[in-house]
Design a protein around this motif. Structure first.
Motif, PDB file in Angstrom:
ATOM      1  N   GLU A  70      -5.540   8.888  -4.514  1.00 13.36           N
ATOM      2  CA  GLU A  70      -4.163   9.156  -4.107  1.00 13.36           C
ATOM      3  C   GLU A  70      -4.065   9.304  -2.583  1.00 13.36           C
ATOM      4  O   GLU A  70      -3.115   8.826  -1.961  1.00 13.36           O
ATOM      5  CB  GLU A  70      -3.664  10.430  -4.791  1.00 13.36           C
ATOM      6  N   GLU A  71      -5.071   9.936  -1.981  1.00 13.25           N
ATOM      7  CA  GLU A  71      -5.099  10.083  -0.515  1.00 13.25           C
ATOM      8  C   GLU A  71      -5.102   8.715   0.158  1.00 13.25           C
ATOM      9  O   GLU A  71      -4.398   8.496   1.150  1.00 13.25           O
ATOM     10  CB  GLU A  71      -6.345  10.887  -0.119  1.00 13.25           C
ATOM     11  N   TRP A  72      -5.889   7.792  -0.385  1.00  9.02           N
ATOM     12  CA  TRP A  72      -5.935   6.444   0.194  1.00  9.02           C
ATOM     13  C   TRP A  72      -4.586   5.738   0.044  1.00  9.02           C
ATOM     14  O   TRP A  72      -4.093   5.122   0.991  1.00  9.02           O
ATOM     15  CB  TRP A  72      -7.039   5.625  -0.475  1.00  9.02           C
ATOM     16  N   LEU A  73      -4.001   5.825  -1.148  1.00  8.96           N
ATOM     17  CA  LEU A  73      -2.695   5.188  -1.365  1.00  8.96           C
ATOM     18  C   LEU A  73      -1.655   5.732  -0.391  1.00  8.96           C
ATOM     19  O   LEU A  73      -0.846   4.976   0.166  1.00  8.96           O
ATOM     20  CB  LEU A  73      -2.234   5.417  -2.804  1.00  8.96           C
ATOM     21  N   ASN A  74      -1.687   7.033  -0.158  1.00  9.35           N
ATOM     22  CA  ASN A  74      -0.717   7.645   0.752  1.00  9.35           C
ATOM     23  C   ASN A  74      -0.951   7.251   2.199  1.00  9.35           C
ATOM     24  O   ASN A  74      -0.049   7.394   3.041  1.00  9.35           O
ATOM     25  CB  ASN A  74      -0.759   9.171   0.615  1.00  9.35           C
ATOM     26  N   SER A  75      -2.158   6.764   2.500  1.00  4.92           N
ATOM     27  CA  SER A  75      -2.453   6.358   3.884  1.00  4.92           C
ATOM     28  C   SER A  75      -1.912   4.972   4.213  1.00  4.92           C
ATOM     29  O   SER A  75      -1.905   4.564   5.379  1.00  4.92           O
ATOM     30  CB  SER A  75      -3.967   6.381   4.118  1.00  4.92           C
ATOM     31  N   LEU A  76      -1.473   4.230   3.211  1.00  2.00           N
ATOM     32  CA  LEU A  76      -0.957   2.876   3.428  1.00  2.00           C
ATOM     33  C   LEU A  76       0.494   2.965   3.907  1.00  2.00           C
ATOM     34  O   LEU A  76       1.382   3.343   3.146  1.00  2.00           O
ATOM     35  CB  LEU A  76      -1.060   2.061   2.138  1.00  2.00           C
ATOM     36  N   GLU A  77       0.710   2.635   5.160  1.00  2.00           N
ATOM     37  CA  GLU A  77       2.030   2.811   5.762  1.00  2.00           C
ATOM     38  C   GLU A  77       3.021   1.745   5.318  1.00  2.00           C
ATOM     39  O   GLU A  77       4.206   2.023   5.158  1.00  2.00           O
ATOM     40  CB  GLU A  77       1.899   2.813   7.291  1.00  2.00           C
ATOM     41  N   ASP A  78       2.544   0.526   5.136  1.00  2.00           N
ATOM     42  CA  ASP A  78       3.422  -0.564   4.713  1.00  2.00           C
ATOM     43  C   ASP A  78       3.725  -0.423   3.217  1.00  2.00           C
ATOM     44  O   ASP A  78       2.818  -0.368   2.389  1.00  2.00           O
ATOM     45  CB  ASP A  78       2.731  -1.909   4.978  1.00  2.00           C
ATOM     46  N   LYS A  79       4.996  -0.353   2.858  1.00  2.00           N
ATOM     47  CA  LYS A  79       5.391  -0.170   1.461  1.00  2.00           C
ATOM     48  C   LYS A  79       4.902  -1.310   0.576  1.00  2.00           C
ATOM     49  O   LYS A  79       4.583  -1.108  -0.597  1.00  2.00           O
ATOM     50  CB  LYS A  79       6.908  -0.043   1.357  1.00  2.00           C
ATOM     51  N   ARG A  80       4.835  -2.515   1.151  1.00  2.00           N
ATOM     52  CA  ARG A  80       4.353  -3.654   0.378  1.00  2.00           C
ATOM     53  C   ARG A  80       2.870  -3.500   0.055  1.00  2.00           C
ATOM     54  O   ARG A  80       2.417  -3.828  -1.046  1.00  2.00           O
ATOM     55  CB  ARG A  80       4.609  -4.951   1.135  1.00  2.00           C
ATOM     56  N   ASP A  81       2.106  -2.991   1.035  1.00  2.00           N
ATOM     57  CA  ASP A  81       0.691  -2.721   0.790  1.00  2.00           C
ATOM     58  C   ASP A  81       0.534  -1.659  -0.291  1.00  2.00           C
ATOM     59  O   ASP A  81      -0.304  -1.777  -1.189  1.00  2.00           O
ATOM     60  CB  ASP A  81      -0.001  -2.249   2.071  1.00  2.00           C
ATOM     61  N   ARG A  82       1.353  -0.627  -0.190  1.00  2.00           N
ATOM     62  CA  ARG A  82       1.277   0.473  -1.166  1.00  2.00           C
ATOM     63  C   ARG A  82       1.555  -0.038  -2.584  1.00  2.00           C
ATOM     64  O   ARG A  82       0.849   0.306  -3.534  1.00  2.00           O
ATOM     65  CB  ARG A  82       2.284   1.553  -0.775  1.00  2.00           C
ATOM     66  N   LYS A  83       2.581  -0.864  -2.710  1.00  2.00           N
ATOM     67  CA  LYS A  83       2.953  -1.379  -4.025  1.00  2.00           C
ATOM     68  C   LYS A  83       1.837  -2.235  -4.620  1.00  2.00           C
ATOM     69  O   LYS A  83       1.489  -2.101  -5.805  1.00  2.00           O
ATOM     70  CB  LYS A  83       4.241  -2.190  -3.912  1.00  2.00           C
ATOM     71  N   SER A  84       1.262  -3.113  -3.801  1.00  2.00           N
ATOM     72  CA  SER A  84       0.185  -3.988  -4.283  1.00  2.00           C
ATOM     73  C   SER A  84      -1.067  -3.182  -4.623  1.00  2.00           C
ATOM     74  O   SER A  84      -1.719  -3.427  -5.648  1.00  2.00           O
ATOM     75  CB  SER A  84      -0.156  -5.035  -3.218  1.00  2.00           C
ATOM     76  N   ALA A  85      -1.389  -2.213  -3.764  1.00  2.00           N
ATOM     77  CA  ALA A  85      -2.587  -1.398  -3.993  1.00  2.00           C
ATOM     78  C   ALA A  85      -2.444  -0.564  -5.251  1.00  2.00           C
ATOM     79  O   ALA A  85      -3.391  -0.434  -6.043  1.00  2.00           O
ATOM     80  CB  ALA A  85      -2.840  -0.499  -2.785  1.00  2.00           C
ATOM     81  N   GLU A  86      -1.267  -0.001  -5.454  1.00  2.00           N
ATOM     82  CA  GLU A  86      -1.047   0.835  -6.627  1.00  2.00           C
ATOM     83  C   GLU A  86      -1.159   0.015  -7.909  1.00  2.00           C
ATOM     84  O   GLU A  86      -1.673   0.499  -8.926  1.00  2.00           O
ATOM     85  CB  GLU A  86       0.324   1.497  -6.541  1.00  2.00           C
ATOM     86  N   LYS A  87      -0.713  -1.216  -7.858  1.00  2.00           N
ATOM     87  CA  LYS A  87      -0.823  -2.089  -9.025  1.00  2.00           C
ATOM     88  C   LYS A  87      -2.284  -2.315  -9.383  1.00  2.00           C
ATOM     89  O   LYS A  87      -2.669  -2.283 -10.569  1.00  2.00           O
ATOM     90  CB  LYS A  87      -0.123  -3.421  -8.738  1.00  2.00           C
ATOM     91  N   LEU A  88      -3.124  -2.532  -8.362  1.00  2.00           N
ATOM     92  CA  LEU A  88      -4.552  -2.731  -8.609  1.00  2.00           C
ATOM     93  C   LEU A  88      -5.199  -1.456  -9.144  1.00  2.00           C
ATOM     94  O   LEU A  88      -5.989  -1.497 -10.099  1.00  2.00           O
ATOM     95  CB  LEU A  88      -5.244  -3.149  -7.305  1.00  2.00           C
ATOM     96  N   ILE A  89      -4.857  -0.324  -8.547  1.00  2.00           N
ATOM     97  CA  ILE A  89      -5.437   0.946  -8.972  1.00  2.00           C
ATOM     98  C   ILE A  89      -5.038   1.259 -10.413  1.00  2.00           C
ATOM     99  O   ILE A  89      -5.850   1.735 -11.221  1.00  2.00           O
ATOM    100  CB  ILE A  89      -4.997   2.086  -8.028  1.00  2.00           C
ATOM    101  N   MET A  90      -3.771   0.988 -10.764  1.00  2.00           N
ATOM    102  CA  MET A  90      -3.308   1.275 -12.122  1.00  2.00           C
ATOM    103  C   MET A  90      -4.000   0.390 -13.153  1.00  2.00           C
ATOM    104  O   MET A  90      -4.211   0.792 -14.295  1.00  2.00           O
ATOM    105  CB  MET A  90      -1.793   1.095 -12.209  1.00  2.00           C
ATOM    106  N   SER A  91      -4.356  -0.829 -12.766  1.00  2.00           N
ATOM    107  CA  SER A  91      -5.065  -1.710 -13.701  1.00  2.00           C
ATOM    108  C   SER A  91      -6.452  -1.144 -14.013  1.00  2.00           C
ATOM    109  O   SER A  91      -6.962  -1.306 -15.125  1.00  2.00           O
ATOM    110  CB  SER A  91      -5.181  -3.126 -13.130  1.00  2.00           C
ATOM    111  N   VAL A  92      -7.063  -0.477 -13.036  1.00  2.00           N
ATOM    112  CA  VAL A  92      -8.343   0.200 -13.286  1.00  2.00           C
ATOM    113  C   VAL A  92      -8.117   1.430 -14.151  1.00  2.00           C
ATOM    114  O   VAL A  92      -8.816   1.664 -15.132  1.00  2.00           O
ATOM    115  CB  VAL A  92      -9.014   0.607 -11.950  1.00  2.00           C
TER     116      VAL A  92
END
Length: 660
Positions: A383-405
């Motif tokens: 969660e700390e890493w996700l919150n460090s992503l400033e670009d909302k598009r990066d956050r959305k893509s990263a969260e999708k990958l994390i949720m698949s795990v």
């Protein structure tokens, strides 16, 4: 002409009662069902483990002597032949085959039954199961022993069944386990029906809350009916949509065909984690089929199951009363399952299979939409890493990958599953950051100022990635050093250490950097030595040779641990190698440029040799030096460990990855 007729041997009791029921909950279910059919409003189950006894008391109509003989003791008596409903027409009869009462004989050696009807004289009988079995074996008629009725018999009517001299099966059952299993076998519990029905265990009511999953329910699919509403009320932690704040609850169609009689009700729910359905030494990861208020098949999920791992998150209760409301008996002999070839049952399974496809789609969509920060068992460092992503598009893509795990189940073992997910989280983060860095490099063409925030952001990102890569390399090499140390400690053959060292030449000196492709293992230079020194008495066979980035030829001679070499023999060997390699370089000057004296010879020994100053100078003149296995290991470990210690706070990404 001879007359023929069927005869029933009492041995049928062995098959239908004494050996048919496999579990304590199944046996008690049959006793409770009989009490329900007697229109009891309360059934109490009391354990006396000190005296190895369990007592079941109900306040139903009880039995007259005629009922006891011609109904209860009449094996196979089917009460539905006279009516589908109980005495006062307020309940549909649960019993059908007339053999469930035999189940109690599988739990105890002594069965005492006391009963009273309409305030008339109470009666009591006793069955000694061991004697019953012996009578059956000898093909004799078994006479039940009369006894005084129990003092616990309700007034003016009811029944008391005392099971004593219990077998180990019932003794080992814990009260919480039994409470949960009975709560999942009946849906007619409580005071909210036309004719209330309460089950008590040691004085405490069994309720649907005892089923043990409600607090963990994340999503809920309702098929309608009181059962769905009552269970839904207990689900206090259902997930909400991030934007609308609406709870993740949806409705499923109750009709399974155009025939209005074939309707169902109930629910399917999913929990946050599969292990929440494995408690009290039982697995409640089940979708149960009910008919007329009791379980008809405990679990159909294996029949409906697909390869999708989401099935391990499911629990459900499907009421299909039509399966037990006509003249067809669809239950197997033990009442534990439904006959698989029945057309109505097949139609139900087909409809439930369609349900699960929709449930699977919803589940996948809802889990991804939840957002990682809303998960109760989230990894705080992810969660700390996700919150460090400033670009909302990066956050959305990263969260999708994390949720698949997060949504995947990799092992039935919880610890192994968590460890596997942590590894995947680390790889996902590093891979994502690498792709993000590449994407940022593509922006360089549009940046005109090296002091701009955009330019600085790119370099910060690249620094983070380089630190992460080197950190991984460093930690890997520390593990390799430990492995090499074990090889040396175990005095393994020189050949093993030689091959391992050849694969990891940086062990010799972490500051050296070999030129790829220059490595040689067991290089033979006998001919070159003969040409360089005509009086050479032996050949030259080098263990390891390579050229470093400074252009120097590195020669390594390994001596197996345990050998104590003579100094002058080592010196002679070093000179021989120097001469042979020097000759080789002169003959291949078109390939190897530079001085033929640019040769370093490393003699790898278990222990150092005591030398005076003259001997040290002799080695130096031969471009040779002695390295011990211990010194090699300590030097390599020191260099890499110093990096790890010095860069503990260096990389933002690596800090997060290591914490995971």
């Amino acid at each position: 002409m001879t007359d023929y007729s069927f005869k029933i041997d009492l041995n049928v009791l062995n098959h239908l009662g004494l050996g048919l029921y496999s579990s304590t909950p199944a046996v008690l279910t049959e006793i409770i069902a009989n009490a329900y059919d007697a229109e009891a409003t309360e059934v109490s189950i009391n354990f006396d483990k000190q005296n190895n006894k369990v007592t079941i008391i109900d306040n139903g109509h009880g039995m007259s002597p005629d009922d006891l003989q011609n109904k209860f003791l009449n094996v196979g008596y089917a009460r539905r032949n006279s009516s589908e409903f109980t005495q006062n027409k307020k309940r549909r009869v649960m019993g059908r085959k007339g053999i469930g009462k035999l189940a109690m004989f599988s739990l105890a050696n002594i069965v005492n039954i006391s009963t009273q009807q309409n305030g008339n004289k109470a009666i009591g009988i006793s069955v000694n199961v061991a004697e019953l079995k012996e009578t059956i074996k000898n093909k004799l008629e078994y006479k039940l022993e009369p006894m005084n009725s129990s003092s616990q018999l309700p007034s003016p009517e009811g029944t008391v069944i005392e099971l004593s001299d219990l077998n180990r099966t019932i003794i080992s059952v814990t009260e919480p386990h039994l409470r949960q299993r009975l709560a999942r076998r009946f849906s007619i519990l409580g005071n909210n029906s036309t004719l209330p029905f309460i089950i008590k265990i040691d004085g405490t009511n069994v309720t649907i809350a005892d089923r043990g999953f409600h607090e963990h329910v994340q999503f809920f699919w309702s098929i309608g009916g009181d059962e769905a509403e009552e269970n839904l009320k207990l689900c206090k932690n259902i997930a909400q949509d991030r934007e609308t704040k609406e709870k993740r609850i949806t409705d499923l169609e109750p009709c399974i065909s155009s025939d209005s009689a074939l309707t169902i009700r109930g629910f399917i729910a999913s929990v946050t984690k599969p292990k929440q359905l494995r408690n009290l030494d039982t697995n409640i990861n089940q979708i149960s089929i009910f008919a007329n208020g009791r379980v008809f098949q405990e679990d159909v999920l294996p029949i409906l199951s697909t390869s999708d791992h989401f099935n391990s998150y499911l629990v459900g209760e499907i009421h299909a009363d039509f399966l037990d409301q006509d003249e067809i008996d669809r239950a197997t002999a033990s009442r534990e399952a439904i006959k698989q070839n029945d057309p109505k049952y097949k139609a139900l399974l087909g409809h439930l299979h369609t349900y699960l496809q929709r449930v699977a789609d919803n589940w996948d969509e809802w889990r991804k939409a939840l957002g990682y920060e809303n998960l109760p068992d989230r990894n705080l460092f992810v969660e700390e890493w996700l919150n460090s992503l400033e670009d909302k598009r990066d956050r959305k893509s990263a969260e999708k990958l994390i949720m698949s795990v997060y949504n995947n189940q990799f092992s039935p073992n919880d610890k192994q599953n968590d460890d596997y997910k942590k590894d995947l989280y680390r790889s996902t983060i590093i891979g994502f950051e690498k792709l993000k860095a590449k994407r940022q490099l593509a922006k360089l063409d549009s940046i005109t100022s090296v002091i701009s925030p955009e330019f600085q952001a790119i370099f910060r990102s690249l620094d983070d990635m380089e630190e992460s890569y080197y950190w991984d390399i460093t930690n890997s090499r520390l593990h390799i050093i430990d492995k090499f140390k074990k090889i040396v400690d175990q005095k393994e053959l020189e050949k093993v250490a030689q091959e391992y060292l050849f694969q990891h030449l940086w062990l010799l000196d972490p500051t050296w950097d070999r030129i790829k492709g220059s490595e040689h293992l067991e290089l033979t230079l006998t001919d070159e030595l003969k040409r360089a020194k005509e009086d050479a008495e032996s050949g030259a066979r080098i263990d390891i040779a390579y050229r470093n980035s400074a252009g120097r030829q590195i020669i390594i001679e390994l001596k197996r641990p345990g050998i104590k070499p003579n100094f002058y023999k080592l010196l002679e060997q070093a000179k021989k190698y120097k001469d042979a390699v020097g000759q080789y370089l002169r003959e291949h000057n078109d390939i190897f440029h530079g001085s033929v004296d640019a040769i370093d010879i490393c003699l790898l020994l278990e222990k150092d040799i005591a030398m005076d100053e003259d001997q040290k100078n002799m080695l130096k003149n031969a471009n040779a030096r002695i390295i011990t296995y211990k010194g090699l290991i300590e030097n390599a470990y020191k260099v890499y460990q110093e990096y790890v210690n010095a860069h503990q706070e260096a990389s933002r990404i690596e800090q997060i990855v290591q914490k995971i």
